[in-house]
Design a protein around this motif. Sequence first.
Motif, mmCIF file in Angstrom:
data_model
loop_
_atom_site.group_PDB
_atom_site.id
_atom_site.type_symbol
_atom_site.label_atom_id
_atom_site.label_comp_id
_atom_site.label_asym_id
_atom_site.label_seq_id
_atom_site.Cartn_x
_atom_site.Cartn_y
_atom_site.Cartn_z
ATOM 1 N N ALA A 118 -28.796 42.743 145.033
ATOM 2 C CA ALA A 118 -29.823 42.423 144.030
ATOM 3 C C ALA A 118 -31.221 42.596 144.618
ATOM 4 C CB ALA A 118 -29.633 40.996 143.531
ATOM 5 N N GLY A 119 -31.403 42.137 145.846
ATOM 6 C CA GLY A 119 -32.709 42.234 146.487
ATOM 7 C C GLY A 119 -33.134 43.647 146.825
ATOM 8 N N GLN A 120 -32.201 44.588 146.727
ATOM 9 C CA GLN A 120 -32.508 45.990 147.022
ATOM 10 C C GLN A 120 -32.529 46.850 145.760
ATOM 11 O OE1 GLN A 120 -29.578 47.222 149.889
ATOM 12 N NE2 GLN A 120 -30.111 45.601 151.340
ATOM 13 N N THR A 121 -32.417 46.230 144.593
ATOM 14 C CA THR A 121 -32.328 46.965 143.337
ATOM 15 C C THR A 121 -33.692 47.022 142.656
ATOM 16 O OG1 THR A 121 -30.026 46.254 143.063
ATOM 17 C CG2 THR A 121 -31.176 47.048 141.098
ATOM 18 N N PRO A 122 -34.322 48.195 142.590
ATOM 19 C CA PRO A 122 -35.671 48.292 142.017
ATOM 20 C C PRO A 122 -35.733 47.969 140.526
ATOM 21 C CG PRO A 122 -35.156 50.215 143.365
ATOM 22 C CD PRO A 122 -33.889 49.465 143.176
ATOM 23 N N ASP A 123 -34.719 48.351 139.772
ATOM 24 C CA ASP A 123 -34.737 48.106 138.341
ATOM 25 C C ASP A 123 -34.613 46.610 138.056
ATOM 26 O OD1 ASP A 123 -34.371 49.331 135.473
ATOM 27 O OD2 ASP A 123 -32.802 47.807 135.676
ATOM 28 N N GLU A 124 -35.615 46.050 137.397
ATOM 29 C CA GLU A 124 -35.669 44.599 137.211
ATOM 30 C C GLU A 124 -34.490 44.076 136.396
ATOM 31 O OE1 GLU A 124 -38.812 41.152 135.700
ATOM 32 O OE2 GLU A 124 -39.213 43.267 135.283
ATOM 33 N N GLN A 125 -34.128 44.772 135.324
ATOM 34 C CA GLN A 125 -33.027 44.310 134.487
ATOM 35 C C GLN A 125 -31.709 44.316 135.254
ATOM 36 O OE1 GLN A 125 -32.755 46.357 130.737
ATOM 37 N NE2 GLN A 125 -30.987 45.189 130.047
ATOM 38 N N ALA A 126 -31.473 45.392 135.989
ATOM 39 C CA ALA A 126 -30.242 45.466 136.782
ATOM 40 C C ALA A 126 -30.245 44.428 137.891
ATOM 41 C CB ALA A 126 -30.099 46.870 137.369
ATOM 42 N N ARG A 127 -31.402 44.209 138.517
ATOM 43 C CA ARG A 127 -31.509 43.223 139.593
ATOM 44 C C ARG A 127 -31.199 41.819 139.076
ATOM 45 N NH1 ARG A 127 -36.267 44.395 140.950
ATOM 46 N NH2 ARG A 127 -37.515 42.750 140.022
ATOM 47 N N ASN A 128 -31.785 41.469 137.939
ATOM 48 C CA ASN A 128 -31.563 40.144 137.382
ATOM 49 C C ASN A 128 -30.103 39.928 136.979
ATOM 50 O OD1 ASN A 128 -34.241 39.635 137.773
ATOM 51 N ND2 ASN A 128 -34.846 39.950 135.651
ATOM 52 N N GLN A 129 -29.451 40.990 136.530
ATOM 53 C CA GLN A 129 -28.037 40.858 136.184
ATOM 54 C C GLN A 129 -27.189 40.579 137.426
ATOM 55 O OE1 GLN A 129 -26.646 40.667 133.073
ATOM 56 N NE2 GLN A 129 -24.930 39.993 134.347
ATOM 57 N N LEU A 130 -27.548 41.211 138.538
ATOM 58 C CA LEU A 130 -26.833 40.950 139.788
ATOM 59 C C LEU A 130 -27.032 39.500 140.235
ATOM 60 C CD1 LEU A 130 -27.618 44.278 141.677
ATOM 61 C CD2 LEU A 130 -25.369 43.541 140.858
ATOM 62 N N TYR A 131 -28.258 39.001 140.091
ATOM 63 C CA TYR A 131 -28.507 37.596 140.427
ATOM 64 C C TYR A 131 -27.680 36.672 139.535
ATOM 65 C CZ TYR A 131 -32.464 38.600 143.553
ATOM 66 O OH TYR A 131 -33.256 39.016 144.590
ATOM 67 N N ARG A 132 -27.566 37.013 138.262
ATOM 68 C CA ARG A 132 -26.761 36.191 137.362
ATOM 69 C C ARG A 132 -25.281 36.253 137.729
ATOM 70 N NH1 ARG A 132 -30.376 38.494 133.365
ATOM 71 N NH2 ARG A 132 -31.947 36.929 132.832
ATOM 72 N N ASP A 133 -24.813 37.416 138.139
ATOM 73 C CA ASP A 133 -23.421 37.533 138.573
ATOM 74 C C ASP A 133 -23.161 36.632 139.782
ATOM 75 O OD1 ASP A 133 -22.984 39.386 136.584
ATOM 76 O OD2 ASP A 133 -23.150 41.138 137.896
ATOM 77 N N ALA A 134 -24.138 36.585 140.694
ATOM 78 C CA ALA A 134 -23.999 35.726 141.873
ATOM 79 C C ALA A 134 -24.014 34.255 141.474
ATOM 80 C CB ALA A 134 -25.112 36.022 142.873
ATOM 81 N N GLN A 135 -24.895 33.907 140.544
ATOM 82 C CA GLN A 135 -24.945 32.524 140.071
ATOM 83 C C GLN A 135 -23.642 32.120 139.393
ATOM 84 O OE1 GLN A 135 -28.737 31.225 138.091
ATOM 85 N NE2 GLN A 135 -29.283 33.381 138.383
ATOM 86 N N ARG A 136 -23.072 33.030 138.623
ATOM 87 C CA ARG A 136 -21.820 32.730 137.935
ATOM 88 C C ARG A 136 -20.710 32.438 138.937
ATOM 89 N NH1 ARG A 136 -22.104 36.759 135.134
ATOM 90 N NH2 ARG A 136 -23.238 35.802 133.427
ATOM 91 N N MET A 137 -20.699 33.169 140.035
ATOM 92 C CA MET A 137 -19.697 32.955 141.077
ATOM 93 C C MET A 137 -19.833 31.552 141.665
ATOM 94 S SD MET A 137 -19.036 35.273 144.504
ATOM 95 C CE MET A 137 -18.988 36.781 143.536
ATOM 96 N N VAL A 138 -21.071 31.140 141.943
ATOM 97 C CA VAL A 138 -21.311 29.808 142.487
ATOM 98 C C VAL A 138 -20.938 28.735 141.480
ATOM 99 C CG1 VAL A 138 -23.102 28.206 143.283
ATOM 100 C CG2 VAL A 138 -23.125 30.570 144.060
ATOM 101 N N ALA A 139 -21.359 28.938 140.220
ATOM 102 C CA ALA A 139 -21.101 27.930 139.192
ATOM 103 C C ALA A 139 -19.606 27.709 138.979
ATOM 104 C CB ALA A 139 -21.768 28.353 137.882
ATOM 105 N N GLN A 140 -18.825 28.771 139.030
ATOM 106 C CA GLN A 140 -17.396 28.671 138.749
ATOM 107 C C GLN A 140 -16.573 28.223 139.950
ATOM 108 O OE1 GLN A 140 -16.414 32.558 137.223
ATOM 109 N NE2 GLN A 140 -17.328 32.177 135.206
ATOM 110 N N GLU A 141 -17.025 28.584 141.160
ATOM 111 C CA GLU A 141 -16.172 28.358 142.326
ATOM 112 C C GLU A 141 -16.827 27.557 143.453
ATOM 113 O OE1 GLU A 141 -14.155 31.944 143.630
ATOM 114 O OE2 GLU A 141 -14.661 32.921 141.738
ATOM 115 N N GLY A 142 -18.129 27.403 143.423
ATOM 116 C CA GLY A 142 -18.829 26.797 144.548
ATOM 117 C C GLY A 142 -18.711 25.285 144.612
ATOM 118 N N GLY A 143 -19.304 24.733 145.664
ATOM 119 C CA GLY A 143 -19.265 23.290 145.895
ATOM 120 C C GLY A 143 -20.548 22.588 145.518
#
Length: 508
Positions: A445-470
Amino acid sequence: MKRSLLASSAFALAFGTCFLSSPTVLATEQCVRVLGYESDGEKQTMDPAALIGTDSVYHIRAVYEPLVDRSNTMMPIPVLAQSWESNADATEWTFHLREGVKFHDGSDFDAADVAYSYRRLLDPAISPGGFSTLSFLDPAGITAVDKNTVRFKVKSPVVELPMLIATKYALMVPEGAKGTDLRTQGNGTGPFVQQTFTTNGPVRVMQRNPHYWRAGLPKADCLEITTSLEATSRLSALLSGSIDLSLVVDPASLITLKGNPAVDLVSTPGATSLYIAVWTDTAPFDNVKVREAMKLVMDRQTILNTVLLSYGEVGVDTPIPPSSPLGLNTPAPAEDIKRAKALLAEAGHPDGIAFDLYTSDSYPGMLLLAQVYAQMAASAGIKVNVITSPAEGYWDTIWLKKPAVISYTSARPPAEALTLSLNSASEWNETHWKRADFDALVAKAGQTPDEQARNQLYRDAQRMVAQEGGMILPVFSSVVAGLRKGCSGYSPNVDVNRIDYAQLDCAK
């Protein structure tokens, strides 16, 4: 080579024109009195690179300034840098510095100071926090092009670099300054000059910098900074007028202060995350079904109303507020006791689980969150033994050392929020969450210039934490500060580590 920070005796002489010729400051009569809520104890410092808790921020932010700061909407704000630009692939960033800025010892601020300040943050022995949050930087790639120009070359694209280098540790010190000196004697470019500071001392006094580069500022002659770990003491001090600014008002105190003509309350949107952090590699929390059950026992709106008196917003088990444009954009999980019980049974705990949950009054709302959660969890057969630890020393003796604790985190942009306590290599991985696929997703995500694509990657990471994290995160608290009537010019930042006293003014 710019001269380094001087020894304390010589340093005092350098300040002669600033305050040695002035009358001794009568703090109780002339200074604006500021009250904080946290104590760093013996780890209190004047060195921004060595920050641990929030206590040291109270005085460090009066003395030092960043190259770039962050707004309440997580946008980069120029401070000692006037402007910046990058090359096409965001692997090279050039910053142009403000001219005519001086350190408190009279030396000029220039590009060599910036390069030195950032390089020392990349040494984990000097700055564990800086090393963790700025790991994308290459020390060899930070160069002073000329007196007023600094260049950052990174090995991989960092499309949000101006915002990411604005970590709380990144406050500018003179080239060659040593940690042994900086620990007790600050030398920044900020609006106030250190006058009185001793490690773990009861009072810090900072006097107006007469040579500050922002014309007409600061408005206050001096600051007297103290702390109180007791919410009732902070409330009494504000109501009695014995302090002028309470940097954070405890939620329970808002009932008394709201509408009180003696006090002005100023607040931010939902900002500081309040949550339970459990070790994902330690039983019973090492089973993802147990963690999911622990999240389903919460009535998040009731927690917001009860713990924070509605000053904030509900969370979705990820460190980015849902109201943020970069948030997960999904509804918060509803309370589901039946489903929680079923998950516990599937995890091998048909009779529920029991564990110790450590908390303290280190930050407003931490203690009450633990108590309210314990009541809610009992309905699903989760027996929570709340252990209240002293606020002083909590972050040294409990946090990172116990498998279930109440924690809080100030507002940060996604790249930092998803790295600081969740990256596999982070020293502050408070949930023992170690997932290479998660780390790679945040890095991508931090290497993705396109803002929309970058934000989607951040959301994918957040979803992983929300569903499985501590991270069991039900609410985000607004930062609420209290001003004595007659005081003005202070607004809190969503990040409690960002304090600007320059406009603060109080009629005496």
